[in-house]
Scaffold this active site. Structure first.
Site, PDB file in Angstrom:
ATOM      1  N   GLU A 278       0.758  -1.234  -0.083  1.00  7.35           N
ATOM      2  CA  GLU A 278      -0.097   0.070  -0.142  1.00  7.35           C
ATOM      3  C   GLU A 278       0.912   1.248   0.249  1.00  7.35           C
ATOM      4  O   GLU A 278       0.502   2.271  -0.504  1.00  7.35           O
ATOM      5  CB  GLU A 278      -0.928  -0.071   1.259  1.00  7.35           C
ATOM      6  CG  GLU A 278      -2.044  -0.795   1.002  1.00  7.35           C
ATOM      7  CD  GLU A 278      -3.152  -0.527   2.115  1.00  7.35           C
ATOM      8  OE1 GLU A 278      -3.136   0.172   3.074  1.00  7.35           O
ATOM      9  OE2 GLU A 278      -4.342  -0.853   1.666  1.00  7.35           O
ATOM     10  N   HIS A 299       8.892 -26.573  -1.048  1.00  6.95           N
ATOM     11  CA  HIS A 299       8.009 -27.797  -1.820  1.00  6.95           C
ATOM     12  C   HIS A 299       7.012 -27.330  -2.748  1.00  6.95           C
ATOM     13  O   HIS A 299       6.199 -27.902  -3.095  1.00  6.95           O
ATOM     14  CB  HIS A 299       7.628 -28.628  -0.771  1.00  6.95           C
ATOM     15  CG  HIS A 299       8.841 -29.549   0.086  1.00  6.95           C
ATOM     16  ND1 HIS A 299       9.180 -30.784  -0.161  1.00  6.95           N
ATOM     17  CD2 HIS A 299       9.739 -28.854   1.052  1.00  6.95           C
ATOM     18  CE1 HIS A 299      10.038 -30.763   0.798  1.00  6.95           C
ATOM     19  NE2 HIS A 299      10.402 -29.777   1.608  1.00  6.95           N
ATOM     20  N   LYS A 414     -13.789  -0.323  -3.980  1.00 14.51           N
ATOM     21  CA  LYS A 414     -15.032   0.297  -3.128  1.00 14.51           C
ATOM     22  C   LYS A 414     -16.048   0.819  -3.925  1.00 14.51           C
ATOM     23  O   LYS A 414     -17.190   0.601  -3.714  1.00 14.51           O
ATOM     24  CB  LYS A 414     -14.428   1.071  -2.078  1.00 14.51           C
ATOM     25  CG  LYS A 414     -13.586   0.478  -0.943  1.00 14.51           C
ATOM     26  CD  LYS A 414     -13.239   1.578  -0.030  1.00 14.51           C
ATOM     27  CE  LYS A 414     -11.959   1.058   0.840  1.00 14.51           C
ATOM     28  NZ  LYS A 414     -11.675   1.870   2.013  1.00 14.51           N
TER      29      LYS A 414
HETATM   30  O1  PA5 Z   1      -3.596   1.147   5.792  1.00 14.50           O
HETATM   31  C1  PA5 Z   1      -4.972   1.520   5.586  1.00 14.50           C
HETATM   32  O2  PA5 Z   1      -4.952   2.598   5.824  1.00 14.50           O
HETATM   33  C2  PA5 Z   1      -5.780   0.634   5.363  1.00 14.50           C
HETATM   34  O3  PA5 Z   1      -5.422  -0.949   5.031  1.00 14.50           O
HETATM   35  C3  PA5 Z   1      -6.942   0.687   6.512  1.00 14.50           C
HETATM   36  O4  PA5 Z   1      -6.301   0.111   7.727  1.00 14.50           O
HETATM   37  C4  PA5 Z   1      -8.188  -0.340   6.124  1.00 14.50           C
HETATM   38  O5  PA5 Z   1      -8.603  -0.102   4.996  1.00 14.50           O
HETATM   39  C5  PA5 Z   1      -9.015  -0.264   7.310  1.00 14.50           C
HETATM   40  O6  PA5 Z   1      -9.597   1.204   7.237  1.00 14.50           O
HETATM   41  P1  PA5 Z   1     -10.313   1.649   8.629  1.00 14.50           P
HETATM   42  O7  PA5 Z   1      -9.604   1.511   9.964  1.00 14.50           O
HETATM   43  O8  PA5 Z   1     -10.853   2.931   8.368  1.00 14.50           O
HETATM   44  O9  PA5 Z   1     -11.607   0.660   8.849  1.00 14.50           O
END
Ligand code: PA5
Length: 426
Positions: A278, A299, A414
């Site tokens: 990310e 393996h 989303k």
């Molecule tokens: O690293 C990030 O920002 C994302 O992975 C969020 O943690 C994830 O989408 C969950 O978001 P939220 O805490 O708003 O539910």
């Protein structure tokens, strides 16, 4: 604490040529003036975190441990991966220390959710719902289901005392609901993004509930923060690691495979993939972070690593000493031919597997290996290691010239999903 062995890179990296770039980026981190700087709260967090809240966390965790059989943690992405990685790394894969931790809210799978609801329905359970935005659909649906189950079981009043929310200090649907219902609420600071949040209550509360010493974790993080808070590339192993990654990215590698020899670190690999994936995978740039557990995956993926497309390098996270010892016994019949290993420990065999594989991959296969070695895997070391990877990730993403702290691409699925679900405004 983490020893970086750069002698199996099959490359001669000129670290000095990176020094001025690294210094500039380090300044950007220290002065908080690079892209995404409003999400740098994690950088000094091991020093600045709210100690009073940490005490509250310990107190409520004790309450949960004394009064419930299961804690259901609802969260996804950065709101669960760190806690899960830490709990498995420290407590192992057969949790047996009083309170079972179950993760929910990271999937829409009917069968997974059904299995969890069915499993907990006759147990005494508490809930920790974790969401910064408070609107993440996977988490929100899971929470609605599990909350209703709890309310039906123990009544609204008792349920309130068993629900703990971790969310933004001011805004969001979960904050509003928590205020309305009077849930105990922990703060996910506004300037810490999900994947950098393991040291915040997002990680600390589930960890404390799992019986893990959160002070030790924070001490490890603090020591890493102090050790790596400088720009000297000749000694700063955290930045050296970032530079090596950058070098390979610029020299025809597309994949970094995070490798451990410990099944209890599988989830650390998942955490690692989110952190780097990310943070770096944007603007059509970045290494694809992957993970594997050896010798298990020797393996399966072992064949590809050895002789497949030369797209990857490996980052080995090696734990030198296991917490226990198992000795291979003598067998009178020796039909399996293993008596040559009698009285040897499993750790001895695991180490030879590691050394043999290292040679096979680097020398025969020509696959570069970065080795990160820790003496043992305890809570302190884990805190130190989490911080090491987070800091290296910040440097690494800035070397790529991307914002390490946003994730604009995550929104695309989303939007499509909301449109297909008929959500208003999509
Ligand atoms: O690293 C990030 O920002 C994302 O992975 C969020 O943690 C994830 O989408 C969950 O978001 P939220 O805490 O708003 O539910």
């Amino acid at each position: 604490m983490i020893k970086l062995d750069a002698t199996h890179l099959n490359a001669d990296i000129d670290f000095k040529s990176y020094q001025s770039k690294v210094s500039k980026i380090n300044d950007m981190i220290v002065n908080r003036n690079g892209p995404g700087n409003d999400y740098l709260g994690w950088y000094k967090y091991p020093e600045t975190y709210n100690k009073e809240e940490a005490e509250q966390i310990k107190k409520y965790a004790e309450y949960v441990r004394n009064n419930f059989e299961v804690l259901v943690v609802c969260g996804i992405g950065g709101s669960y991966l760190g806690a899960r990685a830490a709990i498995e790394a420290i407590n192992g894969l057969r949790q047996d220390n009083g309170l079972e931790i179950i993760f929910l809210g990271q999937t829409f799978s009917t069968d997974y959710v059904y299995d969890v609801l069915n499993y907990i329905k006759d147990k005494k359970f508490a809930i920790n719902v974790i969401s910064k935005s408070g609107t993440t659909t996977e988490t929100a649906i899971a929470f609605r289901l599990v909350k209703q189950l709890l309310e039906e079981k123990v009544g609204k009043e008792e349920a309130r005392k068993a629900i703990f929310a971790t969310t933004d200090p001011e805004k969001g649907a979960l904050k509003q609901l928590s205020n309305q219902e009077g849930y105990v609420t922990f703060v996910l600071p506004g300037d810490v993004g999900g994947r950098y949040s393991v040291f915040t209550p997002v990680g600390l509360f589930p960890l404390a509930c799992a019986g893990i010493n959160i002070d030790e974790l924070m001490k490890g993080a603090y020591d890493a923060m102090t050790e790596f808070d400088n720009d000297d590339l000749s000694t700063n192993t955290c930045y050296q690691y970032a530079v090596i990654r950058d070098y390979f990215y610029r020299h025809n590698k597309q994949v970094e495979m995070f490798v451990t020899y410990e099944p209890r670190l599988v989830q650390l690999g998942e955490w690692f993939k989110q952190l780097y994936g990310e943070s770096e995978g944007k603007e059509h740039k970045g290494l694809l972070p992957d993970s594997a557990t050896f010798s298990t995956d020797l393996h399966s993926l072992g064949q590809f690593i050895q002789e497949g497309s030369p797209v990857l390098f490996e980052t080995l996270f090696i734990v030198n000493k296991p917490n226990h010892e198992i000795i291979i016994p003598h067998d009178n019949d020796n039909l399996d031919g293993l008596n040559y290993l009698e009285n040897k420990s499993l750790a001895f065999v695991n180490e030879k597997a590691y050394l043999g594989t290292l040679e096979a991959h680097t020398k025969t296969g020509g696959v570069p290996n970065i080795i990160l070695e820790v003496e043992k895997l305890d809570t302190y070391t884990l805190g130190y290691s989490f911080y090491f990877f987070m800091k290296a990730c910040g440097m690494s993403a800035y070397l790529l010239e991307v914002n390490p702290f946003n994730q604009p691409g995550v929104e695309v699925y989303k939007k499509n999903m909301f449109h297909l679900l008929g959500k208003k405004g999509y």
